[in-house]
Design a protein around this motif. Structure first.
Motif, PDB file in Angstrom:
ATOM      1  N   VAL A 128       0.856  -1.188   0.000  1.00  0.00           N
ATOM      2  CA  VAL A 128       0.000   0.000   0.000  1.00  0.00           C
ATOM      3  C   VAL A 128       0.892   1.238   0.000  1.00  0.00           C
ATOM      4  CG1 VAL A 128      -1.933  -1.176   1.123  1.00  0.00           C
ATOM      5  CG2 VAL A 128      -0.225   0.008   2.530  1.00  0.00           C
ATOM      6  N   ALA A 129       0.315   2.376  -0.387  1.00  0.00           N
ATOM      7  CA  ALA A 129       1.086   3.614  -0.533  1.00  0.00           C
ATOM      8  C   ALA A 129       1.827   4.016   0.738  1.00  0.00           C
ATOM      9  CB  ALA A 129       0.166   4.742  -0.978  1.00  0.00           C
ATOM     10  N   ASN A 130       1.240   3.764   1.899  1.00  0.00           N
ATOM     11  CA  ASN A 130       1.868   4.156   3.161  1.00  0.00           C
ATOM     12  C   ASN A 130       2.576   2.991   3.860  1.00  0.00           C
ATOM     13  OD1 ASN A 130      -0.816   3.172   3.526  1.00  0.00           O
ATOM     14  ND2 ASN A 130      -0.824   3.948   5.623  1.00  0.00           N
ATOM     15  N   ALA A 131       2.941   1.990   3.100  1.00  0.00           N
ATOM     16  CA  ALA A 131       3.700   0.864   3.660  1.00  0.00           C
ATOM     17  C   ALA A 131       5.081   1.341   4.098  1.00  0.00           C
ATOM     18  CB  ALA A 131       3.841  -0.246   2.608  1.00  0.00           C
ATOM     19  N   ALA A 132       5.708   0.533   4.920  1.00  0.00           N
ATOM     20  CA  ALA A 132       7.089   0.824   5.326  1.00  0.00           C
ATOM     21  C   ALA A 132       7.958   0.932   4.073  1.00  0.00           C
ATOM     22  CB  ALA A 132       7.605  -0.289   6.236  1.00  0.00           C
ATOM     23  N   ALA A 133       8.891   1.879   4.076  1.00  0.00           N
ATOM     24  CA  ALA A 133       9.723   2.144   2.894  1.00  0.00           C
ATOM     25  C   ALA A 133      10.444   0.891   2.396  1.00  0.00           C
ATOM     26  CB  ALA A 133      10.732   3.246   3.209  1.00  0.00           C
ATOM     27  N   PHE A 134      10.964   0.100   3.310  1.00  0.00           N
ATOM     28  CA  PHE A 134      11.700  -1.107   2.919  1.00  0.00           C
ATOM     29  C   PHE A 134      10.783  -2.090   2.202  1.00  0.00           C
ATOM     30  CE2 PHE A 134      13.890  -5.190   3.844  1.00  0.00           C
ATOM     31  CZ  PHE A 134      15.116  -4.887   3.261  1.00  0.00           C
ATOM     32  N   VAL A 135       9.540  -2.171   2.625  1.00  0.00           N
ATOM     33  CA  VAL A 135       8.557  -3.056   1.980  1.00  0.00           C
ATOM     34  C   VAL A 135       8.232  -2.530   0.587  1.00  0.00           C
ATOM     35  CG1 VAL A 135       6.220  -4.004   2.135  1.00  0.00           C
ATOM     36  CG2 VAL A 135       7.643  -3.836   4.188  1.00  0.00           C
ATOM     37  N   ARG A 136       8.027  -1.219   0.468  1.00  0.00           N
ATOM     38  CA  ARG A 136       7.747  -0.628  -0.851  1.00  0.00           C
ATOM     39  C   ARG A 136       8.889  -0.893  -1.818  1.00  0.00           C
ATOM     40  NH1 ARG A 136       6.496   4.006   2.240  1.00  0.00           N
ATOM     41  NH2 ARG A 136       8.185   5.106   1.178  1.00  0.00           N
ATOM     42  N   GLU A 137      10.107  -0.847  -1.330  1.00  0.00           N
ATOM     43  CA  GLU A 137      11.291  -1.097  -2.172  1.00  0.00           C
ATOM     44  C   GLU A 137      11.270  -2.476  -2.811  1.00  0.00           C
ATOM     45  OE1 GLU A 137      15.247  -0.710  -0.463  1.00  0.00           O
ATOM     46  OE2 GLU A 137      14.538   1.078   0.610  1.00  0.00           O
ATOM     47  N   HIS A 138      10.732  -3.460  -2.098  1.00  0.00           N
ATOM     48  CA  HIS A 138      10.806  -4.856  -2.540  1.00  0.00           C
ATOM     49  C   HIS A 138       9.511  -5.383  -3.158  1.00  0.00           C
ATOM     50  CE1 HIS A 138      14.837  -5.623  -1.090  1.00  0.00           C
ATOM     51  NE2 HIS A 138      14.539  -4.829  -0.077  1.00  0.00           N
ATOM     52  N   ALA A 139       8.479  -4.561  -3.208  1.00  0.00           N
ATOM     53  CA  ALA A 139       7.209  -4.981  -3.788  1.00  0.00           C
ATOM     54  C   ALA A 139       7.254  -4.859  -5.309  1.00  0.00           C
ATOM     55  CB  ALA A 139       6.073  -4.128  -3.224  1.00  0.00           C
ATOM     56  N   HIS A 140       6.436  -5.648  -5.987  1.00  0.00           N
ATOM     57  CA  HIS A 140       6.317  -5.532  -7.445  1.00  0.00           C
ATOM     58  C   HIS A 140       5.661  -4.221  -7.831  1.00  0.00           C
ATOM     59  CE1 HIS A 140       6.242 -10.114  -7.163  1.00  0.00           C
ATOM     60  NE2 HIS A 140       7.409  -9.782  -7.668  1.00  0.00           N
ATOM     61  N   GLY A 141       4.767  -3.741  -6.972  1.00  0.00           N
ATOM     62  CA  GLY A 141       4.063  -2.494  -7.229  1.00  0.00           C
ATOM     63  C   GLY A 141       3.542  -1.895  -5.943  1.00  0.00           C
ATOM     64  N   ILE A 142       3.147  -0.628  -6.032  1.00  0.00           N
ATOM     65  CA  ILE A 142       2.645   0.113  -4.878  1.00  0.00           C
ATOM     66  C   ILE A 142       1.333   0.766  -5.274  1.00  0.00           C
ATOM     67  CG2 ILE A 142       3.135   1.984  -3.244  1.00  0.00           C
ATOM     68  CD1 ILE A 142       6.149   1.557  -4.052  1.00  0.00           C
ATOM     69  N   THR A 143       0.320   0.623  -4.440  1.00  0.00           N
ATOM     70  CA  THR A 143      -0.955   1.277  -4.736  1.00  0.00           C
ATOM     71  C   THR A 143      -0.797   2.789  -4.591  1.00  0.00           C
ATOM     72  OG1 THR A 143      -1.738   1.160  -2.441  1.00  0.00           O
ATOM     73  CG2 THR A 143      -2.281  -0.723  -3.893  1.00  0.00           C
ATOM     74  N   THR A 144      -1.676   3.535  -5.230  1.00  0.00           N
ATOM     75  CA  THR A 144      -1.673   4.983  -5.033  1.00  0.00           C
ATOM     76  C   THR A 144      -2.446   5.333  -3.765  1.00  0.00           C
ATOM     77  OG1 THR A 144      -3.592   5.236  -6.464  1.00  0.00           O
ATOM     78  CG2 THR A 144      -1.435   5.505  -7.477  1.00  0.00           C
ATOM     79  N   ALA A 145      -3.385   4.476  -3.387  1.00  0.00           N
ATOM     80  CA  ALA A 145      -4.185   4.698  -2.178  1.00  0.00           C
ATOM     81  C   ALA A 145      -3.465   4.138  -0.949  1.00  0.00           C
ATOM     82  CB  ALA A 145      -5.553   4.036  -2.317  1.00  0.00           C
ATOM     83  N   ARG A 146      -3.745   4.738   0.169  1.00  0.00           N
ATOM     84  CA  ARG A 146      -3.198   4.289   1.448  1.00  0.00           C
ATOM     85  C   ARG A 146      -4.035   3.137   1.991  1.00  0.00           C
ATOM     86  NH1 ARG A 146      -0.086   8.080   4.175  1.00  0.00           N
ATOM     87  NH2 ARG A 146      -1.032   7.513   6.160  1.00  0.00           N
ATOM     88  N   GLY A 147      -3.436   2.384   2.914  1.00  0.00           N
ATOM     89  CA  GLY A 147      -4.157   1.305   3.567  1.00  0.00           C
ATOM     90  C   GLY A 147      -5.397   1.821   4.266  1.00  0.00           C
TER      91      GLY A 147
END
Length: 174
Positions: A128-147
């Motif tokens: 999700v958009a407001n995920a921890a930065a390290f998680v966002r780095e390793h995800a295939h994609g990031i939503t534009t919306a927050r959790g």
């Protein structure tokens, strides 16, 4: 929406969601009597229902355990609910064995470090958009919306779009 995400979403048979920070905004509300409550977004719920109507199975894996999540899963018709399970990769392997699916057929939406092993293993692992930065780095994609603010709906619609089912899901309401 990237072509890579759409390609990854084509063969998804199972979508898995974390709860706190994904289906909710991540805040925990405790009352004086020790009970807790959570707020869920109706847009996310409708997205999950559309996904299931298109034939994609759904599951929740949460490290915490609360009756509120059980009630939400029942309301949405989510058949596979795992609570109080910190090692989400172990749960994923159990679920894949039960459903006879491969990692590539699974999509996962998470927000924090306990989600990361699953995000990295599945065919479509998103944050999700407001995920921890390290998680966002390793995800295939990031939503534009927050959790808790429509991220799960966005994730569901991505899968539906990838599988050519989104227009039909929307048309059912016209």
């Amino acid at each position: 929406m990237s072509s890579d995400l759409l390609q990854r979403g084509k063969n998804i048979k199972l979508a898995i969601f974390d709860v706190d920070g994904v289906l909710t905004d991540g805040r925990l509300y405790f009352l004086e009597d020790g009970s807790e409550f959570k707020t869920f977004n109706t847009l996310d719920g409708q997205g999950i229902k559309m996904l299931m109507a298109a034939g994609v199975q759904t599951a929740i894996i949460s490290g915490r355990k609360t009756p509120v999540v059980e009630r939400r899963a029942q309301n949405l018709g989510i058949a596979h609910l795992y609570q109080g399970r910190e090692d989400k990769l172990v749960v994923l392997d159990e679920l894949l064995g039960q459903l006879n699916l491969s990692y590539e057929q699974v999509a996962y939406l998470g927000d924090d470090l306990p989600d990361l092993p699953v995000i990295r293993r599945v065919g479509l692992g998103m944050a999700v958009a407001n995920a921890a930065a390290f998680v966002r780095e390793h995800a295939h994609g990031i939503t534009t919306a927050r959790g808790g603010e429509g991220a799960a709906r966005e994730f569901c619609e991505l899968i539906l779009r990838a599988q050519g089912s989104l227009e039909a899901a929307h048309a059912a309401y016209l």
